[in-house]
Design a protein around this motif. Structure first.
Motif, PDB file in Angstrom:
ATOM      1  N   THR A 188       0.809  -1.214   0.000  1.00  0.00           N
ATOM      2  CA  THR A 188       0.000   0.000   0.000  1.00  0.00           C
ATOM      3  C   THR A 188       0.842   1.264   0.000  1.00  0.00           C
ATOM      4  N   HIS A 189       0.229   2.344  -0.521  1.00  0.00           N
ATOM      5  CA  HIS A 189       0.783   3.701  -0.419  1.00  0.00           C
ATOM      6  C   HIS A 189      -0.026   4.539   0.568  1.00  0.00           C
ATOM      7  N   SER A 190      -1.063   3.973   1.144  1.00  0.00           N
ATOM      8  CA  SER A 190      -2.020   4.750   1.928  1.00  0.00           C
ATOM      9  C   SER A 190      -1.503   5.053   3.331  1.00  0.00           C
ATOM     10  N   TYR A 214       6.085   3.582  11.314  1.00  0.00           N
ATOM     11  CA  TYR A 214       5.055   4.288  10.552  1.00  0.00           C
ATOM     12  C   TYR A 214       5.445   5.736  10.296  1.00  0.00           C
ATOM     13  N   GLU A 215       5.900   6.425  11.339  1.00  0.00           N
ATOM     14  CA  GLU A 215       6.226   7.846  11.212  1.00  0.00           C
ATOM     15  C   GLU A 215       7.425   8.103  10.318  1.00  0.00           C
ATOM     16  N   GLN A 221       5.425  10.879   5.862  1.00  0.00           N
ATOM     17  CA  GLN A 221       6.151  12.143   5.937  1.00  0.00           C
ATOM     18  C   GLN A 221       5.737  13.114   4.836  1.00  0.00           C
ATOM     19  N   ILE A 222       5.603  12.614   3.608  1.00  0.00           N
ATOM     20  CA  ILE A 222       5.218  13.497   2.498  1.00  0.00           C
ATOM     21  C   ILE A 222       3.802  14.018   2.694  1.00  0.00           C
ATOM     22  N   GLU A 228       0.608  20.205   6.176  1.00  0.00           N
ATOM     23  CA  GLU A 228       1.025  21.272   7.086  1.00  0.00           C
ATOM     24  C   GLU A 228       1.601  22.486   6.355  1.00  0.00           C
ATOM     25  N   ASN A 229       2.067  22.266   5.108  1.00  0.00           N
ATOM     26  CA  ASN A 229       2.709  23.351   4.360  1.00  0.00           C
ATOM     27  C   ASN A 229       2.199  23.396   2.920  1.00  0.00           C
TER      28      ASN A 229
END
Length: 244
Positions: A188-190, A214-215, A221-222, A228-229
């Motif tokens: 997965t990419h989810s 996971y983090e 991260q992306i 956030e930005n």
């Protein structure tokens, strides 16, 4: 749990320079252990996660185009060179389960319709009607809710492809219920699916296949950085090219 380890048999590897053995993550593979009822494969497109999942399906006796042991239909991806070169270690071995691959789901749904022409009761295992009579996402959930209900090994290749974020959350509940009596391996990419607690995550990279938090996954991260930005990323990505 059923599947405990996967071993790459070097004596069965064809030309190392040929696909799929030339994929960096596969080239560096010796063995892979499974220590959780839910395992995720993640990594960039072309990193080998779907290729290895298909090889596991092949060695498990599932149709490599998608389906279980009793599904047989014509599809170009019905062979697996990597599947011939791996050995699976089981405790206990199971013949029950399913291999879902999003890219060939249409062919699988057509296969079900073909069987149903002779035996309409087949539709009971898929919610009572053809999978083609629903949206892509609805047909995926119908499969999850009606076919994924027996103890076994479930191999899922990008199941999020047809699911909205809200339905991915619903699917997390299905994962949680199924893992109580089954084992799941999911490519997965989810970032939503990867967030399932206590799952083992393997990252496929040029440096090999390694466990990852996971983090620390690129997917997490992306996605987090973009949310956030957002303005910064859009400005960097979409700014107009200078005129000369």
């Amino acid at each position: 749990m059923y599947l405990r380890e996967l071993h790459l048999l070097s004596e069965r590897v064809g030309r190392p320079s040929a696909y799929p053995f030339n994929i960096p993550a596969i080239r560096g593979l010796d063995k892979l252990s499974f220590r959780s009822n839910v395992t995720f494969f993640t990594g960039e497109n072309g990193s080998g996660k779907s290729t290895l999942l298909e090889a596991i399906a092949y060695q498990s006796g599932f149709h490599t185009g998608g389906g279980g042991r009793n599904n047989a239909y014509e599809l170009a991806s019905s062979e697996s060179h990597l599947g011939e070169a791996i050995r699976l270690s089981w405790l206990p071995k199971t013949s029950q389960g399913f291999f879902l691959r999003a890219e060939s789901f249409y062919s699988f749904a057509s296969h079900v319709d073909e069987i149903a022409r002779e035996d309409p009761d087949v539709y009971r295992a898929y919610g009572g009607r053809s999978l083609h009579e629903r949206s892509h996402g609805e047909s995926f959930l119908a499969l999850f809710e009606n076919r994924f209900n027996r103890p076994g090994l479930y191999l899922l290749d990008e199941p999020e492809a047809a699911l909205s974020p809200a339905r991915q959350l619903i699917f997390l509940r299905h994962i949680h219920e199924l893992q109580r009596k089954s084992q799941l391996i999911v490519a997965t990419h989810s970032p939503i699916l990867l967030g399932y607690p206590h799952a083992e995550i393997y990252h496929f990279h040029e440096s090999g296949i390694k466990p990852i938090r996971y983090e620390d996954t690129e997917t997490y991260q992306i996605t987090r950085r973009f949310l956030e930005n957002r303005a910064f990323y859009l400005n960097e990505l979409l700014e107009e090219e200078p005129e000369f």
